[in-house]
Write a protein that holds these residues in place. Sequence first.
Motif, PDB file in Angstrom:
ATOM      1  N   ARG A 122       0.816  -1.220   0.000  1.00 43.47           N
ATOM      2  CA  ARG A 122       0.000   0.000   0.000  1.00 43.47           C
ATOM      3  C   ARG A 122       0.847   1.266   0.000  1.00 43.47           C
ATOM      4  NH1 ARG A 122      -4.144  -1.276   4.803  1.00 43.47           N
ATOM      5  NH2 ARG A 122      -2.163  -1.861   5.726  1.00 43.47           N
ATOM      6  N   ALA A 123       2.087   1.169   0.492  1.00 40.98           N
ATOM      7  CA  ALA A 123       2.948   2.351   0.539  1.00 40.98           C
ATOM      8  C   ALA A 123       3.323   2.839  -0.856  1.00 40.98           C
ATOM      9  CB  ALA A 123       4.208   2.051   1.341  1.00 40.98           C
ATOM     10  N   ASP A 124       3.082   2.017  -1.881  1.00 42.08           N
ATOM     11  CA  ASP A 124       3.444   2.391  -3.245  1.00 42.08           C
ATOM     12  C   ASP A 124       2.451   3.344  -3.896  1.00 42.08           C
ATOM     13  OD1 ASP A 124       5.694   0.864  -3.058  1.00 42.08           O
ATOM     14  OD2 ASP A 124       4.892  -0.854  -4.156  1.00 42.08           O
ATOM     15  N   GLY A 125       1.403   3.704  -3.189  1.00 43.09           N
ATOM     16  CA  GLY A 125       0.476   4.720  -3.666  1.00 43.09           C
ATOM     17  C   GLY A 125      -0.238   4.343  -4.946  1.00 43.09           C
ATOM     18  N   ALA A 126      -0.126   5.211  -5.964  1.00 42.41           N
ATOM     19  CA  ALA A 126      -0.835   5.000  -7.225  1.00 42.41           C
ATOM     20  C   ALA A 126      -0.405   3.700  -7.889  1.00 42.41           C
ATOM     21  CB  ALA A 126      -0.591   6.180  -8.155  1.00 42.41           C
ATOM     22  N   LYS A 127       0.851   3.341  -7.760  1.00 42.72           N
ATOM     23  CA  LYS A 127       1.346   2.082  -8.324  1.00 42.72           C
ATOM     24  C   LYS A 127       0.619   0.905  -7.682  1.00 42.72           C
ATOM     25  CE  LYS A 127       5.562  -0.687  -8.780  1.00 42.72           C
ATOM     26  NZ  LYS A 127       7.020  -0.746  -8.480  1.00 42.72           N
ATOM     27  N   ALA A 128       0.406   0.971  -6.373  1.00 43.99           N
ATOM     28  CA  ALA A 128      -0.295  -0.100  -5.661  1.00 43.99           C
ATOM     29  C   ALA A 128      -1.737  -0.212  -6.152  1.00 43.99           C
ATOM     30  CB  ALA A 128      -0.265   0.157  -4.156  1.00 43.99           C
ATOM     31  N   LEU A 129      -2.387   0.922  -6.394  1.00 48.54           N
ATOM     32  CA  LEU A 129      -3.763   0.892  -6.882  1.00 48.54           C
ATOM     33  C   LEU A 129      -3.835   0.258  -8.266  1.00 48.54           C
ATOM     34  CD1 LEU A 129      -6.726   1.570  -6.553  1.00 48.54           C
ATOM     35  CD2 LEU A 129      -6.242   3.866  -7.417  1.00 48.54           C
ATOM     36  N   ARG A 130      -2.907   0.613  -9.136  1.00 49.99           N
ATOM     37  CA  ARG A 130      -2.896   0.017 -10.478  1.00 49.99           C
ATOM     38  C   ARG A 130      -2.703  -1.489 -10.390  1.00 49.99           C
ATOM     39  NH1 ARG A 130       0.125   4.765 -11.617  1.00 49.99           N
ATOM     40  NH2 ARG A 130       2.101   3.593 -11.453  1.00 49.99           N
ATOM     41  N   LEU A 131      -1.798  -1.917  -9.509  1.00 54.05           N
ATOM     42  CA  LEU A 131      -1.574  -3.348  -9.327  1.00 54.05           C
ATOM     43  C   LEU A 131      -2.822  -4.019  -8.770  1.00 54.05           C
ATOM     44  CD1 LEU A 131       0.183  -5.877  -9.271  1.00 54.05           C
ATOM     45  CD2 LEU A 131       1.059  -5.143  -7.034  1.00 54.05           C
ATOM     46  N   LEU A 132      -3.480  -3.367  -7.823  1.00 51.33           N
ATOM     47  CA  LEU A 132      -4.705  -3.924  -7.236  1.00 51.33           C
ATOM     48  C   LEU A 132      -5.762  -4.154  -8.313  1.00 51.33           C
ATOM     49  CD1 LEU A 132      -6.406  -4.693  -4.741  1.00 51.33           C
ATOM     50  CD2 LEU A 132      -7.036  -2.281  -4.557  1.00 51.33           C
ATOM     51  N   LEU A 133      -5.916  -3.206  -9.218  1.00 47.85           N
ATOM     52  CA  LEU A 133      -6.925  -3.344 -10.264  1.00 47.85           C
ATOM     53  C   LEU A 133      -6.535  -4.419 -11.282  1.00 47.85           C
ATOM     54  CD1 LEU A 133      -7.965   0.378 -10.821  1.00 47.85           C
ATOM     55  CD2 LEU A 133      -8.979  -1.341  -9.316  1.00 47.85           C
ATOM     56  N   ARG A 134      -5.246  -4.550 -11.569  1.00 51.78           N
ATOM     57  CA  ARG A 134      -4.805  -5.635 -12.468  1.00 51.78           C
ATOM     58  C   ARG A 134      -5.057  -6.993 -11.824  1.00 51.78           C
ATOM     59  NH1 ARG A 134      -0.172  -2.382 -13.437  1.00 51.78           N
ATOM     60  NH2 ARG A 134       1.110  -3.772 -12.146  1.00 51.78           N
ATOM     61  N   GLU A 135      -4.750  -7.083 -10.538  1.00 54.07           N
ATOM     62  CA  GLU A 135      -4.979  -8.340  -9.824  1.00 54.07           C
ATOM     63  C   GLU A 135      -6.476  -8.638  -9.743  1.00 54.07           C
ATOM     64  OE1 GLU A 135      -2.952 -10.546  -8.767  1.00 54.07           O
ATOM     65  OE2 GLU A 135      -0.985  -9.607  -8.613  1.00 54.07           O
ATOM     66  N   THR A 136      -7.291  -7.596  -9.605  1.00 55.85           N
ATOM     67  CA  THR A 136      -8.736  -7.780  -9.592  1.00 55.85           C
ATOM     68  C   THR A 136      -9.214  -8.353 -10.915  1.00 55.85           C
ATOM     69  OG1 THR A 136      -9.039  -5.959  -8.021  1.00 55.85           O
ATOM     70  CG2 THR A 136     -10.954  -6.593  -9.331  1.00 55.85           C
ATOM     71  N   ASP A 137      -8.713  -7.806 -12.016  1.00 51.81           N
ATOM     72  CA  ASP A 137      -9.071  -8.326 -13.338  1.00 51.81           C
ATOM     73  C   ASP A 137      -8.721  -9.803 -13.462  1.00 51.81           C
ATOM     74  OD1 ASP A 137     -10.129  -5.970 -14.335  1.00 51.81           O
ATOM     75  OD2 ASP A 137      -8.229  -5.311 -15.217  1.00 51.81           O
ATOM     76  N   THR A 138      -7.519 -10.154 -13.026  1.00 49.35           N
ATOM     77  CA  THR A 138      -7.064 -11.549 -13.119  1.00 49.35           C
ATOM     78  C   THR A 138      -7.961 -12.468 -12.303  1.00 49.35           C
ATOM     79  OG1 THR A 138      -4.770 -10.841 -13.440  1.00 49.35           O
ATOM     80  CG2 THR A 138      -5.123 -13.097 -12.703  1.00 49.35           C
ATOM     81  N   ALA A 139      -8.296 -12.037 -11.082  1.00 50.75           N
ATOM     82  CA  ALA A 139      -9.130 -12.858 -10.207  1.00 50.75           C
ATOM     83  C   ALA A 139     -10.539 -13.017 -10.765  1.00 50.75           C
ATOM     84  CB  ALA A 139      -9.179 -12.244  -8.808  1.00 50.75           C
ATOM     85  N   VAL A 140     -11.093 -11.942 -11.289  1.00 50.40           N
ATOM     86  CA  VAL A 140     -12.450 -11.994 -11.852  1.00 50.40           C
ATOM     87  C   VAL A 140     -12.484 -12.911 -13.062  1.00 50.40           C
ATOM     88  CG1 VAL A 140     -14.214 -10.645 -13.046  1.00 50.40           C
ATOM     89  CG2 VAL A 140     -13.160  -9.749 -10.959  1.00 50.40           C
ATOM     90  N   GLN A 141     -11.490 -12.799 -13.940  1.00 47.15           N
ATOM     91  CA  GLN A 141     -11.440 -13.649 -15.129  1.00 47.15           C
ATOM     92  C   GLN A 141     -11.309 -15.118 -14.765  1.00 47.15           C
ATOM     93  OE1 GLN A 141      -8.223 -11.964 -17.399  1.00 47.15           O
ATOM     94  NE2 GLN A 141      -9.316 -10.022 -17.695  1.00 47.15           N
ATOM     95  N   ALA A 142     -10.664 -15.403 -13.632  1.00 49.34           N
ATOM     96  CA  ALA A 142     -10.514 -16.784 -13.172  1.00 49.34           C
ATOM     97  C   ALA A 142     -11.708 -17.262 -12.353  1.00 49.34           C
ATOM     98  CB  ALA A 142      -9.235 -16.915 -12.343  1.00 49.34           C
ATOM     99  N   GLY A 143     -12.697 -16.390 -12.163  1.00 46.91           N
ATOM    100  CA  GLY A 143     -13.896 -16.772 -11.411  1.00 46.91           C
ATOM    101  C   GLY A 143     -13.677 -16.894  -9.925  1.00 46.91           C
ATOM    102  N   LYS A 144     -12.721 -16.121  -9.379  1.00 47.65           N
ATOM    103  CA  LYS A 144     -12.393 -16.229  -7.958  1.00 47.65           C
ATOM    104  C   LYS A 144     -13.255 -15.314  -7.107  1.00 47.65           C
ATOM    105  CE  LYS A 144      -7.614 -17.680  -8.626  1.00 47.65           C
ATOM    106  NZ  LYS A 144      -6.190 -17.403  -8.303  1.00 47.65           N
TER     107      LYS A 144
END
Length: 233
Positions: A122-144
């Motif tokens: 979380r200390a990475d700020g905007a970079k952390a948010l971008r990563l969070l959204l990419r990880e969200t996409d991956t999880a959603v596509q995998a049906g998690k």
Amino acid sequence: MAVFRSVLFNVLAFLLTLIMGVGAFPVRWFAHGLALPYAKLWSRLVLDLFRAICGVEIRITGQEHVAGAGPKLIASQHQSAFDTLIWMLLVPQPSYVMKGELRRIPLLGPMLILTGMMPIDRADGAKALRLLLRETDTAVQAGKQIIIFPEGTRTAPGEHVALKPGIAAMAAHSGLPVVPVATNSGLFWGRNAFFKRSGVLHIAIGTPIDAPNRKVLLPRIEGAWRDLEKTFH
């Protein structure tokens, strides 16, 4: 009696974790597909010890709101290590949003990655948010089923803290409704608490919230939590 139960549970849970942590090496090396079932087994055994030794009854309501496969976004209160175990058993493909530093814990860290968790610094700020959204996409596509603790840290029962905005960004980005979850787990397995207490531990799963933006969603999550807490009494 409570002291004896606490000591016995902590010792056995530590030994179980150590043994299964060492036993996870073959999974990490040769059988990545078994990582999640192995982690689920560990969670089940730890919670079985918790129930049997510490005299805790776990009551779950609203489980129909997270039933079945397919992507879900679950916003749970976080009072205890218990909360990070129980969702391994309540949904088929859990993916926790977790602190990035957990990756560096010996034995546990590598398994967290293999089981598909979402480590975010979380200390990475905007970079952390971008990563969070990419990880969200991956999880959603995998049906998690994504589990996030919007408070950002473990809190005491009845303690109210400002929710982190990540949950709102994830909901807006994914289009998924948010399932609110309240608990009183901290009464029985407190934050950093050695002693465990007996009683009825509640997990109340609420109706999914479909809110258009952060200003609406965060207060609605908090309101849903307060309503769900009333069902504990």
